[in-house]
Scaffold this motif. Structure first.
Motif, short mmCIF file in Angstrom:
data_model
loop_
_atom_site.label_atom_id
_atom_site.label_comp_id
_atom_site.label_asym_id
_atom_site.label_seq_id
_atom_site.Cartn_x
_atom_site.Cartn_y
_atom_site.Cartn_z
N VAL A 117 32.49 105.56 1.57
CA VAL A 117 33.93 105.30 1.70
C VAL A 117 34.20 104.93 3.16
N THR A 118 34.58 103.67 3.38
CA THR A 118 34.72 103.18 4.76
C THR A 118 36.11 102.57 4.96
N GLU A 119 36.33 102.01 6.13
CA GLU A 119 37.61 101.33 6.44
C GLU A 119 37.87 100.19 5.45
N LYS A 120 36.80 99.68 4.82
CA LYS A 120 36.96 98.56 3.88
C LYS A 120 37.34 99.03 2.48
N THR A 121 37.33 100.36 2.28
CA THR A 121 37.61 100.88 0.94
C THR A 121 39.11 100.95 0.68
N CYS A 122 39.55 100.35 -0.42
CA CYS A 122 40.98 100.44 -0.78
C CYS A 122 41.21 101.56 -1.78
N GLY A 123 40.20 101.90 -2.58
CA GLY A 123 40.40 102.93 -3.59
C GLY A 123 39.10 103.61 -4.01
N VAL A 124 39.25 104.86 -4.49
CA VAL A 124 38.11 105.64 -4.99
C VAL A 124 38.56 106.26 -6.29
N ILE A 125 37.76 106.12 -7.33
CA ILE A 125 38.12 106.74 -8.62
C ILE A 125 37.05 107.75 -9.00
N VAL A 126 37.50 108.92 -9.46
CA VAL A 126 36.54 109.97 -9.82
C VAL A 126 37.12 110.83 -10.94
N GLU A 127 36.25 111.23 -11.87
CA GLU A 127 36.65 112.18 -12.92
C GLU A 127 36.42 113.59 -12.37
N PRO A 128 37.44 114.46 -12.34
CA PRO A 128 37.19 115.84 -11.90
C PRO A 128 36.13 116.53 -12.77
N ILE A 129 36.05 116.13 -14.04
CA ILE A 129 34.92 116.54 -14.88
C ILE A 129 34.44 115.28 -15.59
N GLN A 130 33.18 114.92 -15.37
CA GLN A 130 32.66 113.73 -16.06
C GLN A 130 32.42 114.07 -17.52
N GLY A 131 33.09 113.35 -18.41
CA GLY A 131 32.93 113.60 -19.84
C GLY A 131 31.72 112.88 -20.39
N GLU A 132 31.82 111.57 -20.45
CA GLU A 132 30.73 110.73 -20.94
C GLU A 132 29.43 110.97 -20.17
N GLY A 133 29.55 111.30 -18.89
CA GLY A 133 28.38 111.51 -18.04
C GLY A 133 27.60 112.77 -18.39
N GLY A 134 28.13 113.60 -19.30
CA GLY A 134 27.39 114.79 -19.72
C GLY A 134 28.10 116.09 -19.38
N VAL A 135 29.42 116.05 -19.31
CA VAL A 135 30.24 117.23 -18.97
C VAL A 135 29.73 117.84 -17.65
N ILE A 136 29.91 117.08 -16.60
CA ILE A 136 29.48 117.53 -15.28
C ILE A 136 30.74 117.77 -14.44
N VAL A 137 30.85 118.98 -13.92
CA VAL A 137 32.06 119.37 -13.20
C VAL A 137 31.90 119.04 -11.71
N ALA A 138 32.89 118.36 -11.14
CA ALA A 138 32.85 118.10 -9.69
C ALA A 138 33.05 119.42 -8.96
N THR A 139 32.31 119.64 -7.90
CA THR A 139 32.53 120.87 -7.12
C THR A 139 33.82 120.69 -6.31
N ASP A 140 34.50 121.80 -6.03
CA ASP A 140 35.70 121.74 -5.21
C ASP A 140 35.36 121.12 -3.85
#
Ligand SMILES: Cc1ncc(COP(=O)(O)O)c(C=O)c1O
Length: 356
Positions: A117-140
């Motif tokens: 994520v740099t000065e060139k980044t306009c947006g970041v998208i993230v699932e707080p819990i990845q569903g399709e990815g295998g039910v993986i919970v993002a750490t706080d």
């Protein structure tokens, strides 16, 4: 069902207001300010991506701030923008090339956020819990570090709560426990929002809202009177604390059974993941035979990620139904692991495709 959006109708405003009120009350995205209503999850993300690109253009009129970041294992939808943010070769390859400027990082990898994520980044998208990815919970810690970096470089942070949101984790949004500083600039939602009726929404904060002008984005059917009225009722039901408590209680029943299954089949059940009623069992082998054996016995269960069984039941599932389902799952595991001892039903070879 429909009226031209040249006419005013009260329910789109009422729905937007309720979404914002309940979001703020729930301790999630404290500065939720405006809502774009559409017809599906992928459209909600498409709007979010466009809003991030527009924000990038306003912040840096040179046009250099257009990069968009998402994470491996994510699923954001199948239209070209959302697909470009879904780095899964199975979905992207037939439709390559993807949109320019999309970069992919490793979920929960804090160390690499700075380069990603740099000065060139306009947006970041993230699932707080990845569903399709295998039910993986993002750490706080990961979401806190990601949001800090987004603030530092002026990138719009989008939480895709299309699968994990709307009380599936026992709170209105899955990110409710995060400190304010880790709240997103945009939440996207769909699926449960219509309880079966097609509707999606992109909830934005004031900083994003002020950069979008009439005509930047639009939709013919999004926010139609029927969908907006329906979703208004559904949000009022889904935000009910009694329903949310029941989600947590039912989650405990699932967990109890999953632990028993793990003890009974340690060679099969490697890990139990998830929160509330978005749960996953990481298996040591291809789950297809188990899915098939369960289906033959009346239980529909789907897969996700790599060798994961995914459980995203209706929030109104009863205790009795959970018991019944878990008994079938137990039997399915047993017949697959010890095929000689029980009649192992017809097994279908090949991957069971996930309907997301
Ligand atoms: C996290 C997430 N984002 C986006 C989508 C896309 O939603 P839709 O199928 O309504 O376009 C899904 C659908 O599974 C999803 O799980």
């Amino acid at each position: 069902m429909h009226t031209s959006n040249l006419y005013h109708h009260p329910w789109i405003g009422a729905l937007s207001q309720l979404l914002i009120q309940k979001t703020v009350e729930s301790g999630s995205m404290h500065d939720a300010n405006a809502v774009f209503v559409c017809n599906s999850g992928t459209e909600a993300n498409e709007a979010a991506i466009k809003f991030a690109r527009k924000t990038g253009k306003v912040l840096d009129p040179s046009g250099e701030k257009y990069e968009f970041v998402s994470f491996n294992g994510s699923f954001h939808g199948r239209t070209m923008g959302a697909l470009s943010a879904t780095p899964n070769p199975k979905y992207q390859k037939p439709f390559a090339p993807m949109l320019p400027g999309f970069k992919y990082g490793t979920y929960n990898d804090i160390a690499r956020i700075k380069d990603l994520v740099t000065e060139k980044t306009c947006g970041v998208i993230v699932e707080p819990i990845q569903g399709e990815g295998g039910v993986i919970v993002a750490t706080d810690e990961f979401l806190i570090a990601l949001s800090a970096r987004c603030r530092e470089v002026g990138a719009v942070l989008i939480y895709d709560e299309i699968q994990c949101g709307l009380s599936r984790t026992g709170t209105l949004w899955a990110h409710a426990s995060l400190p304010r500083s880790a709240h997103p600039n945009i939440i996207t939602t769909a699926k449960a929002l219509g309880n079966g009726f097609p509707i999606g929404a992109t909830i934005v904060n004031g900083n994003v809202a002020e950069k979008i002008v009439v005509g930047d984005h639009g939709t013919t059917f999004g926010g139609n009177p029927l969908g907006a009225r329906l979703a208004h009722y559904i949000v009022s039901r889904l935000s009910d604390p009694k329903l949310q408590d029941s989600v947590l209680a039912k989650s405990k029943i699932f967990m109890k059974h999953f632990k028993e299954l793990q003890q009974k089949y340690p060679e099969l059940v490697k890990e139990i993941r998830g929160r509330g009623l978005i749960l996953g069992l990481q298996l040591t082998q291809d789950p297809t035979p188990i899915v098939t054996a369960a289906r033959e016995r009346g239980l529909l269960v789907i897969t996700a990620g790599t060798n994961t069984l995914r459980f995203v039941p209706s929030l109104t599932v009863t205790e009795g139904e959970i018991e019944e389902g878990m008994a079938i799952l137990d039997e399915a595991m047993q017949v697959v692991l010890t095929p000689g001892e029980e009649p192992a039903g017809k097994q279908v070879n090949g991957e069971v495709d996930s309907p997301n």
